[in-house]
Design an enzyme around this catalytic site. Structure first.
Site, mmCIF file in Angstrom:
data_model
loop_
_atom_site.group_PDB
_atom_site.id
_atom_site.type_symbol
_atom_site.label_atom_id
_atom_site.label_comp_id
_atom_site.label_asym_id
_atom_site.label_seq_id
_atom_site.Cartn_x
_atom_site.Cartn_y
_atom_site.Cartn_z
ATOM 1 N N ASP A 27 7.286 -4.365 14.267
ATOM 2 C CA ASP A 27 7.809 -2.997 14.172
ATOM 3 C C ASP A 27 8.031 -2.375 15.550
ATOM 4 O O ASP A 27 9.048 -1.713 15.784
ATOM 5 C CB ASP A 27 6.890 -2.120 13.315
ATOM 6 C CG ASP A 27 5.432 -2.221 13.704
ATOM 7 O OD1 ASP A 27 5.068 -3.110 14.502
ATOM 8 O OD2 ASP A 27 4.634 -1.402 13.198
ATOM 9 N N ASP A 65 0.821 -1.218 0.000
ATOM 10 C CA ASP A 65 0.000 0.000 0.000
ATOM 11 C C ASP A 65 0.852 1.265 0.000
ATOM 12 O O ASP A 65 0.405 2.327 0.419
ATOM 13 C CB ASP A 65 -0.942 0.010 1.213
ATOM 14 C CG ASP A 65 -0.199 0.003 2.541
ATOM 15 O OD1 ASP A 65 1.018 -0.289 2.529
ATOM 16 O OD2 ASP A 65 -0.818 0.300 3.575
#
Length: 518
Positions: free
Chosen positions: A361, A283
């Protein structure tokens, strides 16, 4: 110089041995005092210790005096030993430096040119078993390939020591292959991402695009397959649900993403034998100078051990917070940004054995992984996200991410000297610039009437709460991960506020982050 140091060490060692020999002769010689007829002042002789005429010598006093003399001699020997060790260490360092210089000269002289091998995509019509891995018959891509048909100037960059004024960090070494790994799942809009990557890619040989797909979504697979040999399509084999504790069932997607990242990076580094990679998700749309940016920063990342990633993303990159006339500005940041980032194989080797089962992350942002290392990030982002749909359910998207500005100006980073990003130079300049800036109150900055010029100005925070209040009022992201603010470096957050450069900074003398602030 090395020969003189060696002679000095040998001379010092000789003096040390000689001094000890004299001391032993002194201690093993005749006892202190007058000698009697029986051969000395010992029991059985005509004069015993402390029993000479006039009271003789006091035994306790002699022992104390002797101990004091021995202590003085031992102290002298200790000093000699320290001098010998100091000279030995200096000699060893000079010898090591000389050896490295010889090796570096040898590396610069040796120019090994490899022809790139064409990446073979996994065919969409093979069965599911074959689609789970890169074919064994496929030879690994050589990560030192050279495309002799490139229009770029081919400039060899000699390796130098960090901190040396002659360190050449740009232009980037033309030979290195920097693949792009696209993490995909079930978004057919991956086409928008791939279209831009192929449009801006300067060389298919130097920047192969590897699309790793999870989810087994047929329509997305057809979109990826439509690019033919322009991309390599690999598929994550394990599509099963992951067993998690009951309270984490709603986070199943995060567990699958972490599993997919682990598998895909293993393919890039272990199966395809690449030495580095740039990771993007399906994306993300990239800027025109996306490839130029990473190619120029590869030597910096490779040279500076205090860096562990290069990111294309600015968390505070909204239009009003960045300077559109400074597209070339780059910064160090202690916050791991992600969203288009470069990783070296050496770093993956460190991270892979302890790769997390979920939330990879945020795991990267923990002190145990970061180890006080930093990333490079731009003033204006080289990626933007267009994916509101996802496992995060649009977290931050409507409030922040949709307003991130994408760079549109091509910056020739490979022709610039980027050595200012090396830690020693960068820290010295940053501290001077930040703490020489006028300290202003929040109200002064917001009203702006009494302030003159474009800045920079400094707003100081001293606690978690004051940081969050100031950040919200100034329009920057206020969350912290392991105590580190987004885009922060040494606690300092850079941004524009109403056209003025602002440093949101801790008090001078900052030393470390407080993880309890998270």
């Amino acid at each position: 110089m090395v020969r003189k140091k060696g002679s000095l060490i040998l001379c010092s060692a000789f003096l040390f041995v000689a001094w000890n020999a004299l001391l032993l002769l002194y201690l093993w010689g005749p006892p202190i005092g007058r000698l009697g007829e029986g051969g000395g002042a010992e029991p059985g002789g005509k004069e015993e210790w402390g029993m000479g005429k006039g009271g003789g010598v006091n035994l306790a006093g002699e022992v104390i005096r002797l101990a004091e003399e021995v202590e003085v001699q031992l102290d002298t020997q200790k000093k000699l030993l320290k001098q010998i060790e100091s000279h030995r260490a200096m000699w060893a360092r000079r010898k090591d430096v000389g050896k490295r210089e010889m090796e570096d000269r040898k590396e610069v002289k040796e120019e090994v040119v490899h022809q790139p091998q064409k990446l073979q995509p996994i065919e969409d019509n093979v069965d599911d078993t074959d689609q789970t891995r890169v074919k064994e018959t496929q030879r690994p891509v050589n990560t030192e390939a050279l495309d002799t048909n490139l229009d770029h100037p081919q400039v060899n960059v000699p390796k130098e020591q960090i901190g040396e004024s002659k360190l050449q960090t740009s232009p980037a070494t033309p030979e290195v292959v920097i693949p792009i790994l696209v993490i995909a799942c079930d978004r057919v809009t991956v086409k928008r991402s791939l279209d831009r990557l192929i449009q801006y890619r300067p060389s298919a040989q130097l920047h192969p695009i590897i699309v790793s797909q999870d989810c087994s979504h047929a329509e997305t697979a057809r979109v990826i397959g439509s690019y033919g040999d322009q991309v390599m399509h690999i598929r994550q084999p394990d599509l099963s649900d992951i067993r998690v504790r009951p309270e984490h069932r709603k986070f199943q997607g995060y567990y699958k993403i972490s599993r997919h990242y682990h598998w895909a990076l293993q393919q890039v580094f272990n199966t395809l034998s690449h030495s580095t990679v740039v990771i993007v998700e399906d994306d993300l749309e990239v800027a025109p100078d996306f490839f130029e940016y990473f190619r120029a920063l590869y030597p910096i990342l490779h040279a500076d051990p205090t860096l562990w990633c290069v990111s294309a993303w600015n968390d505070n990159g909204r239009d009003a917070l960045v300077d559109p006339s400074k597209a070339e500005l780059l910064y160090r940041t202690d916050f791991f940004p992600g969203l288009g980032w470069m990783l070296l194989k050496e770093m993956w080797t460190e991270l892979e054995p302890k790769w997390p089962s979920a939330f990879w992350d945020d795991w990267m942002r923990q002190p145990e992984q970061r180890k006080e290392r930093s990333c490079i990030r731009p003033e204006i982002s080289r990626t933007i996200t267009f994916g509101r749909k996802g496992v995060s359910l649009g977290q931050f998207f409507d409030q922040y991410l949709r307003y991130i500005k994408l760079n549109t100006e091509f910056v020739p980073f490979t022709k610039q000297d980027l050595s200012y990003l090396l830690q020693e130079k960068y820290d010295e300049r940053l501290i001077k610039e930040v703490y020489s800036a006028p300290l202003v109150k929040m109200e002064e900055l917001q009203q702006g009437g009494t302030l003159r010029g474009p800045g920079p100005f400094r707003v100081q925070y001293s606690s978690r709460d004051t940081f969050k209040v100031f950040a919200r009022n100034l329009g920057v992201m206020d969350d912290l991960k392991s105590g580190v603010p987004r885009t922060g470096y040494r606690g300092v957050v850079h941004f524009l506020y109403r056209g003025r450069r602002v440093f949101l900074a801790p008090p001078e003398g900052w030393t470390q982050y407080d993880v309890s602030w998270s």
